[in-house]
Design an enzyme around this catalytic site. Structure first.
Site, PDB file in Angstrom:
ATOM      1  N   ASN A   9     -54.975  39.670  32.646  1.00 46.52           N
ATOM      2  CA  ASN A   9     -55.912  38.895  33.458  1.00 46.52           C
ATOM      3  C   ASN A   9     -55.660  37.421  33.176  1.00 46.52           C
ATOM      4  OD1 ASN A   9     -58.059  37.660  34.696  1.00 46.52           O
ATOM      5  ND2 ASN A   9     -59.636  38.525  33.350  1.00 46.52           N
ATOM      6  N   LYS A  11     -56.957  34.850  34.575  1.00 48.48           N
ATOM      7  CA  LYS A  11     -58.122  33.975  34.770  1.00 48.48           C
ATOM      8  C   LYS A  11     -57.709  32.739  35.588  1.00 48.48           C
ATOM      9  CE  LYS A  11     -60.043  36.002  30.634  1.00 48.48           C
ATOM     10  NZ  LYS A  11     -60.906  35.892  29.454  1.00 48.48           N
ATOM     11  N   HIS A  95     -66.213  41.140  35.802  1.00 47.91           N
ATOM     12  CA  HIS A  95     -65.804  40.556  34.518  1.00 47.91           C
ATOM     13  C   HIS A  95     -66.997  39.782  33.931  1.00 47.91           C
ATOM     14  CE1 HIS A  95     -63.782  38.084  31.550  1.00 47.91           C
ATOM     15  NE2 HIS A  95     -62.785  38.945  31.601  1.00 47.91           N
ATOM     16  N   GLU A  97     -67.205  36.987  32.614  1.00 47.48           N
ATOM     17  CA  GLU A  97     -67.248  35.573  33.016  1.00 47.48           C
ATOM     18  C   GLU A  97     -67.869  35.424  34.401  1.00 47.48           C
ATOM     19  OE1 GLU A  97     -63.107  34.833  32.207  1.00 47.48           O
ATOM     20  OE2 GLU A  97     -63.506  35.042  30.067  1.00 47.48           O
ATOM     21  N   GLU A 167     -65.113  45.339  27.469  1.00 49.10           N
ATOM     22  CA  GLU A 167     -64.780  44.031  26.913  1.00 49.10           C
ATOM     23  C   GLU A 167     -66.008  43.449  26.221  1.00 49.10           C
ATOM     24  OE1 GLU A 167     -61.221  42.106  28.943  1.00 49.10           O
ATOM     25  OE2 GLU A 167     -62.903  41.652  30.236  1.00 49.10           O
ATOM     26  N   GLY A 173     -61.586  35.818  24.010  1.00 49.85           N
ATOM     27  CA  GLY A 173     -61.134  34.454  23.764  1.00 49.85           C
ATOM     28  C   GLY A 173     -61.526  33.906  22.403  1.00 49.85           C
ATOM     29  N   SER A 213     -59.361  39.609  22.943  1.00 53.56           N
ATOM     30  CA  SER A 213     -58.410  39.156  21.923  1.00 53.56           C
ATOM     31  C   SER A 213     -57.332  40.183  21.578  1.00 53.56           C
ATOM     32  CB  SER A 213     -59.153  38.701  20.658  1.00 53.56           C
ATOM     33  OG  SER A 213     -60.017  37.620  20.960  1.00 53.56           O
TER      34      SER A 213
HETATM   35  P1  13P Z   1     -58.723  37.382  25.806  1.00 51.85           P
HETATM   36  O1  13P Z   1     -57.634  38.416  25.666  1.00 51.85           O
HETATM   37  O2  13P Z   1     -58.223  36.009  26.024  1.00 51.85           O
HETATM   38  O3  13P Z   1     -59.731  37.512  24.706  1.00 51.85           O
HETATM   39  O4  13P Z   1     -59.506  37.753  27.169  1.00 51.85           O
HETATM   40  C1  13P Z   1     -59.945  39.043  27.377  1.00 51.85           C
HETATM   41  C2  13P Z   1     -60.416  39.183  28.769  1.00 51.85           C
HETATM   42  O5  13P Z   1     -61.452  38.664  29.144  1.00 51.85           O
HETATM   43  C3  13P Z   1     -59.565  39.935  29.703  1.00 51.85           C
HETATM   44  O6  13P Z   1     -60.232  40.157  30.920  1.00 51.85           O
END
Ligand code: 13P
Length: 252
Positions: A9, A11, A95, A97, A167, A173, A213
């Site tokens: 992903n 983003k 997601h 976010e 997640e 992150g 992560s």
């Molecule tokens: P990270 O791997 O950067 O922690 O992000 C995970 C994520 O949100 C994947 O959709």
């Protein structure tokens, strides 16, 4: 039994030129990987160019979001048919976010999921708890609500096409991955809940990814867990070499 599925992903990263360079490098470095489904989720602006660059390869193209209506006066939104029309086969829905910054709720997540399934786009449904919820022992109840409401009115025939991505928000992150034991505990819980909703046979078929992560150093132990069927990777999917290492994990 369940084929691993690993998706990057991206983003809000990568211009179209950067995206094409990344998938060209990635495509070349994963030719040996045969037994893993591998996808990339670039931003909307790069989807078409990435789909073109990946034509004829096994890698599939995933959108990061969509709107539930098929068309209409919804400035700035993208429909499922617009995505399938340019070669997307899957879409990330809900997601954290999107839930956190763009006010998505279980109700809108459910509408998007149904619209994706109707449009022959296979959804990746994201769920996860915050740190406060985990520390308050609310992890299972939060996830249960997200699963039950997110999957409301989704028939069993369609459920086989849904991938669930667990997640934990505190792991996204942050460099703080859930331990393999923590991930397994939650994945097993999700699968037993799916068993209640759809029966054990179907629940055993649904793939559940872990996200938060994930990197080349921790993918291996995460994938040794019986109910961890893949990964949704953020930061470590932005470079071909690290994502290639992740999808090339060795089975235990
Ligand atoms: P990270 O791997 O950067 O922690 O992000 C995970 C994520 O949100 C994947 O959709």
């Amino acid at each position: 039994m369940r084929r691993p599925i690993i998706v990057g992903n991206w983003k809000m990263h990568k211009t179209t030129a950067e995206a094409v360079a990344l998938v060209n490098a990635l495509r070349a470095s994963v030719t040996q990987v045969q037994d893993v489904d591998i996808g990339v989720a670039p931003p909307f602006t790069a989807l078409m160019a990435v789909a073109e660059a990946l034509r004829g390869s096994r890698l599939f193209v995933v959108a990061q979001n969509m709107h539930w209506e098929p068309q209409g006066a919804f400035t700035g939104e993208i429909s499922a048919a617009m995505l399938t029309g340019i070669g997307c086969t899957r879409v990330i829905i809900g997601h954290s976010e999107r839930r956190q910054y763009f006010a998505e709720t279980d109700a809108t997540v459910n509408k998007k999921l149904r619209a994706a399934l109707n449009a022959q786009l296979d959804p990746l449904l994201c769920i996860g708890e915050t740190l406060d919820q985990r520390e308050g022992n609310a992890t299972f109840s939060v996830l249960e609500q997200q699963v039950r409401h997110g999957l409301a009115d989704i028939a069993a025939e369609s459920m086989a096409r849904v991938v669930i991505a667990y997640e934990p928000i505190w792991a996204i992150g942050t460099g703080k991955t859930a331990t393999p034991t923590q991930a397994q505990e939650v994945h097993a819980f999700i699968r037993s809940l799916l068993g209640e909703l759809y029966g054990k046979a179907l629940a055993d078929e649904v793939r559940i990814q872990y996200g938060g992560s994930v990197n080349a150093g921790n993918i291996q132990t995460l994938m040794t867990q019986p109910d961890v069927d893949g990964a949704l990777v953020g930061g470590a999917s932005l470079e071909a070499s690290s994502f290639a290492q992740i999808v090339s994990f060795q089975r235990g």
